[in-house]
Scaffold this active site. Structure first.
Site, short mmCIF file in Angstrom:
data_model
loop_
_atom_site.label_atom_id
_atom_site.label_comp_id
_atom_site.label_asym_id
_atom_site.label_seq_id
_atom_site.Cartn_x
_atom_site.Cartn_y
_atom_site.Cartn_z
N THR A 85 15.66 -2.12 7.44
CA THR A 85 15.04 -1.08 6.61
C THR A 85 16.04 -0.46 5.63
OG1 THR A 85 15.55 0.65 8.20
CG2 THR A 85 13.44 -0.47 8.47
N ARG A 100 28.90 -4.94 15.00
CA ARG A 100 30.36 -5.16 15.04
C ARG A 100 30.79 -5.92 13.79
NH1 ARG A 100 31.61 -10.54 16.52
NH2 ARG A 100 29.99 -11.59 17.72
N ALA A 103 18.30 -11.79 15.81
CA ALA A 103 16.89 -12.15 15.94
C ALA A 103 16.01 -10.92 16.18
CB ALA A 103 16.73 -13.14 17.09
N HIS A 159 0.86 -1.19 0.00
CA HIS A 159 0.00 0.00 0.00
C HIS A 159 0.89 1.24 0.00
CE1 HIS A 159 -3.12 -2.78 1.17
NE2 HIS A 159 -2.34 -3.20 2.15
C1 LIG Z 1 23.23 -13.25 16.18
C2 LIG Z 1 23.49 -13.54 17.64
C3 LIG Z 1 23.83 -15.03 17.77
C4 LIG Z 1 24.69 -12.67 18.02
O1 LIG Z 1 25.24 -13.11 19.23
P1 LIG Z 1 26.65 -12.54 19.76
O2 LIG Z 1 27.66 -12.43 18.69
O3 LIG Z 1 27.00 -13.38 20.92
O4 LIG Z 1 26.29 -11.07 20.15
P2 LIG Z 1 26.30 -10.47 21.61
O5 LIG Z 1 25.33 -11.18 22.48
O6 LIG Z 1 27.74 -10.39 22.04
O7 LIG Z 1 25.75 -9.02 21.36
C5 LIG Z 1 26.53 -8.04 20.72
C6 LIG Z 1 25.72 -6.78 20.76
O8 LIG Z 1 24.58 -6.97 19.91
C7 LIG Z 1 23.38 -6.72 20.64
N1 LIG Z 1 22.38 -7.68 20.19
C8 LIG Z 1 22.44 -9.01 20.26
N2 LIG Z 1 21.33 -9.55 19.75
C9 LIG Z 1 20.55 -8.53 19.37
C10 LIG Z 1 19.27 -8.47 18.79
N3 LIG Z 1 18.58 -9.58 18.49
N4 LIG Z 1 18.76 -7.27 18.49
C11 LIG Z 1 19.44 -6.14 18.79
N5 LIG Z 1 20.68 -6.14 19.35
C12 LIG Z 1 21.21 -7.34 19.63
C13 LIG Z 1 23.74 -6.96 22.08
O9 LIG Z 1 22.87 -6.26 22.94
C14 LIG Z 1 25.16 -6.43 22.14
O10 LIG Z 1 25.14 -5.04 22.23
P3 LIG Z 1 26.07 -4.30 23.35
O11 LIG Z 1 27.48 -4.63 22.94
O12 LIG Z 1 25.72 -2.87 23.21
O13 LIG Z 1 25.70 -4.92 24.65
C15 LIG Z 1 22.28 -13.21 18.51
O14 LIG Z 1 22.10 -11.82 18.47
C16 LIG Z 1 20.97 -13.81 17.96
O15 LIG Z 1 20.24 -13.20 17.21
N6 LIG Z 1 20.70 -15.06 18.37
C17 LIG Z 1 19.53 -15.78 17.85
C18 LIG Z 1 19.91 -16.51 16.59
C19 LIG Z 1 18.71 -17.17 15.95
O16 LIG Z 1 17.77 -16.51 15.52
N7 LIG Z 1 18.74 -18.49 15.87
C20 LIG Z 1 17.63 -19.23 15.27
C21 LIG Z 1 18.12 -20.44 14.51
S1 LIG Z 1 18.63 -20.02 12.85
#
Ligand SMILES: CC(C)(COP(=O)(O)OP(=O)(O)OC[C@H]1O[C@@H](n2cnc3c(N)ncnc32)[C@H](O)[C@@H]1OP(=O)(O)O)[C@@H](O)C(=O)NCCC(=O)NCCS
Length: 190
Positions: free
Chosen positions: A159, A177, A154, A113
């Site tokens: 965007t 990072r 996750a 839309h």
């Molecule tokens: C991708 C992922 C594994 C990264 O983990 P990681 O490298 O250990 O990252 P960290 O936990 O060290 O976080 C690093 C930074 O990112 C931020 N961050 C982590 N996940 C985030 C999210 N989902 N949304 C926003 N910020 C996020 C943290 O708050 C941290 O910020 P800070 O340094 O200011 O505290 C994790 O974020 C994630 O999404 N896990 C779920 C994976 C998933 O969906 N699996 C399903 C099967 S495919």
């Protein structure tokens, strides 16, 4: 149906065959498919190109792929899709080789839309690079490019473009990072 041999049931066999057959029939071109389980709904009125060893795990929630007339969806080799996938392709979506798509992910290349009377750009192509990992519950919006090897955390809503080799997350998703990756490193084992 309760026929079973070890852990492999007749129901599982039918699901695998049905899903694989439906995808192969609806695609314009499909390589040798990987594993397909659960319910995968495919509606293709455009062009759907599926690479080799592409797998769909659609058990907990069904997955849906819709390609509109004149649109092109290209899925590379060795791509894995988890359950609850929702792809709405009205223009162009590209998913690169070796990419992993987590559960409940949504890729839509149109807003469907207009926002207001001035909005002339509802549909814009999406490009997801190679060796990307899209986390659970991510929404990828029209016009976005995600660079090779990057990870989208996750629950993020993407965007704007995300560069290669970064962890990105949040709403709107931003690079958090740099990742330690090399050209020959693939996250998904074949
Ligand atoms: C991708 C992922 C594994 C990264 O983990 P990681 O490298 O250990 O990252 P960290 O936990 O060290 O976080 C690093 C930074 O990112 C931020 N961050 C982590 N996940 C985030 C999210 N989902 N949304 C926003 N910020 C996020 C943290 O708050 C941290 O910020 P800070 O340094 O200011 O505290 C994790 O974020 C994630 O999404 N896990 C779920 C994976 C998933 O969906 N699996 C399903 C099967 S495919």
């Amino acid at each position: 149906m309760s026929v079973s041999y070890g852990r492999f049931t007749f129901g599982k066999l039918v699901a695998v065959l049905k899903g694989a057959a439906i995808l192969a029939i609806k695609a314009d071109s499909a390589g040798r498919l990987g594993r397909i389980s659960g319910t995968l709904k495919v509606r293709n009125k455009g062009e759907l190109v599926v690479g080799r060893n592409v797998s769909f795990y659609a058990k907990q929630f069904p997955s849906s792929i819709s390609v509109a007339k004149g649109a092109k969806l290209r899925i590379g080799n060795n791509v894995f899709f988890n359950y609850g996938l929702d792809i709405g392709c009205t223009k162009s979506i590209h998913i690169g080789d070796d990419t992993i798509i987590g559960p409940m992910v949504n890729l839509i290349d149109t807003n469907f839309h207009p926002v207001d009377r001035d909005d002339r750009s509802m549909s814009k192509p999406i490009f997801v690079g190679a060796n990307v990992w899209i986390g659970r519950g991510v929404v990828i919006l029209p016009g976005v490019t995600i660079g090779n090897n990057s990870v989208i955390a996750a629950g993020s809503v993407v965007t704007r473009d995300i560069p290669a080799n970064v962890l990105a997350g949040g709403t709107p998703a931003k690079a958090i990072r740099e990742l330690n990756v090399s050209d020959d490193w693939i996250r998904r084992t074949k």
